[in-house]
Enzyme design. Structure first.
Site, PDB file in Angstrom:
ATOM      1  N   HIS A  85      32.469  42.244  45.937  1.00 19.07           N
ATOM      2  CA  HIS A  85      33.702  42.396  45.158  1.00 19.07           C
ATOM      3  C   HIS A  85      34.701  43.201  45.967  1.00 19.07           C
ATOM      4  O   HIS A  85      34.371  44.240  46.525  1.00 19.07           O
ATOM      5  CB  HIS A  85      33.441  43.120  43.833  1.00 19.07           C
ATOM      6  N   ASP A 164      35.543  43.803  28.245  1.00 20.73           N
ATOM      7  CA  ASP A 164      36.378  44.080  29.408  1.00 20.73           C
ATOM      8  C   ASP A 164      37.640  43.236  29.384  1.00 20.73           C
ATOM      9  O   ASP A 164      38.722  43.711  29.746  1.00 20.73           O
ATOM     10  CB  ASP A 164      35.609  43.804  30.698  1.00 20.73           C
ATOM     11  N   ARG A 171      44.987  47.850  29.079  1.00 21.16           N
ATOM     12  CA  ARG A 171      45.293  48.854  30.103  1.00 21.16           C
ATOM     13  C   ARG A 171      46.549  48.490  30.870  1.00 21.16           C
ATOM     14  O   ARG A 171      47.334  49.356  31.260  1.00 21.16           O
ATOM     15  CB  ARG A 171      44.121  48.984  31.081  1.00 21.16           C
ATOM     16  N   SER A 186      35.180  48.386  34.485  1.00 20.56           N
ATOM     17  CA  SER A 186      35.676  47.010  34.410  1.00 20.56           C
ATOM     18  C   SER A 186      35.039  46.152  35.493  1.00 20.56           C
ATOM     19  O   SER A 186      34.514  45.065  35.227  1.00 20.56           O
ATOM     20  CB  SER A 186      37.205  47.007  34.553  1.00 20.56           C
TER      21      SER A 186
END
Length: 426
Positions: A85, A164, A171, A186
């Protein structure tokens, strides 16, 4: 789950700097996912977390509750599974050559990716520039492709970490995106739910990254690795520089073409360097002793890429879309390109149509910026320095304005440190 708490009591606890209990966390995430906690209440709690932070064990529990809000993928494959990621950047196309490379080395790579927003590109947007390629796969299709090909890059399934998805959108409009516990939970909730056995994180810092300083990136990396360890995941994080665009291509089809060059044994040195560094770390966590640099040079990774694209309906040999208009930016003087700011280039690419301001906005497959020179390269006045690609020529003046001050020519360029600043292991 029974209504054990009042949302306002949970908000007050975090507002006053207290550690939320496991029960409070489990309840508030479940209740928010079900709609029993309102957006305005979760907004207040997110701001309290932003201001007062969370302890590592608290963040790990918050992450666990987000994972439990939905399904977990069950990946029935006979290879070790490992994922990567990235926290996002400009020209960051590394997933495209990396996933097939690591698969060609013997691992299974289930890469659930996202779309671009603002100046950072999205892996799915890039791959959707390939004619016929599709992002949405079922869990069964993901498992089958992993077994047959070894790599899959696709969108997350709808049932993965739904808490999420709700909180991420909230957010974005409440000024709480930068809260490290919320960023970390998240990212990790989706990766844990995805079911891979190991994870390597590419945490970027610099002007084109979400985290501008190496210190902030390190704090985020440590939080991410800590959550992974708490959940029994093999995990490590590389801190990498995103002050200059990665490679020379910024934009969707432009980055696919550059990735193919890398897979065929060429491509820019920085893209190759980071691809191989991440591949080595992924293979180490997966327990596979293979040399990714040799596999990349052999062409095996390109063969895996072709099969991966074809398995998702794409034509790996098809001509990629091209923008209808190209504007050339010339070097202003003789000398050496001293700076090329990743953020300026990323915003220019976004203006040209490579990115989006809102998640529902379309993107132009051929739009973006080609960096014909990188810092350290000699340039001559009047020679091409950048190419701006777009289907909307009216966007060029705004892109040029974004690039003002974004590059400079001098007698020499500062020596750039290695792309990889450090590795943090669990």
């Amino acid at each position: 789950m029974a209504e054990l708490f009042a949302a306002v009591d949970v908000i007050r606890a975090k507002r006053d700097g207290k550690r939320l209990t496991d029960s409070q966390i489990d309840w508030v995430i479940d209740a928010y996912t079900r709609g029993a906690v309102a957006d305005e209440q979760m907004s207040a709690l997110a701001m309290a977390i932003f201001l007062n932070g969370m302890e590592p064990t608290e963040t790990a529990r918050w992450t666990r509750a987000m994972v439990e809000s939905g399904e977990r993928l069950s990946l029935s494959v006979d290879r070790p599974t490992v994922d990567k990621h990235s926290t996002g950047g400009v020209g960051d196309k590394i997933t495209l050559p990396l996933a097939p490379l690591v698969a060609a080395c013997g691992a299974a790579v289930p890469q659930l990716s996202g779309r671009g927003l603002g100046h950072t590109g999205g892996t799915l947007d890039k791959l959707e520039s390939i004619p016929g390629w599709r992002a949405q796969l079922s869990t069964a299709e993901i498992s089958e492709q992993l077994r047959k090909v070894g790599a899959v890059v696709c969108a997350a399934t709808e049932g993965l970490a739904p808490a999420d998805r709700k909180l991420y959108a909230l957010r974005d409009v409440t000024g709480t995106v930068e809260a490290i516990p919320l960023i970390a939970s998240s990212i990790m909730s989706k990766k844990i739910a995805e079911g891979a056995g190991a994870l390597v994180l590419d945490v970027k810092f610099g002007s084109g990254a979400f985290m501008k300083s190496a210190d902030d990136a390190r704090r985020l990396a440590e939080a991410l690795v800590g959550i992974g360890v708490e959940h029994g995941l093999k995990v490590s994080a590389l801190l990498t520089d995103m002050s200059v665009p990665l490679g020379r291509a910024v934009g969707n089809a432009l980055e696919v073409a550059e990735s193919v060059d890398v897979l065929r044994g060429g491509g820019p040195a920085d893209v190759v360097e980071l691809t191989v560094a991440l591949a080595r770390e992924m293979l180490s966590l997966a327990g596979i002793s293979a040399d990714p640099a040799a596999v990349l040079a052999s062409g095996e990774a390109y063969d895996t890429w072709s099969r991966m694209i074809a398995a998702q309906g794409g034509d790996p040999e098809a001509e990629l879309p091209r923008a209808s208009h190209v504007h050339v930016v010339e070097a202003p003087a003789d000398g050496v390109l001293a700076t090329l700011d990743a953020y300026a280039v990323g915003v220019a690419g976004w203006r040209l149509g490579a990115g989006r301001a809102r998640k529902e906005d379309p993107v132009q497959a051929g739009a973006g910026v080609l960096c014909l020179a990188k810092p350290g390269d000699e340039v001559r006045k009047g020679e091409p320095l950048l190419e701006l690609h777009t289907d909307t020529p009216d966007a060029v003046p705004a892109a040029l304005k974004d690039l003002e001050g974004g590059f400079s020519v001098a007698d020499s360029a500062p020596v750039r440190e290695s792309l990889v600043l450090d590795v943090i292991r669990g």
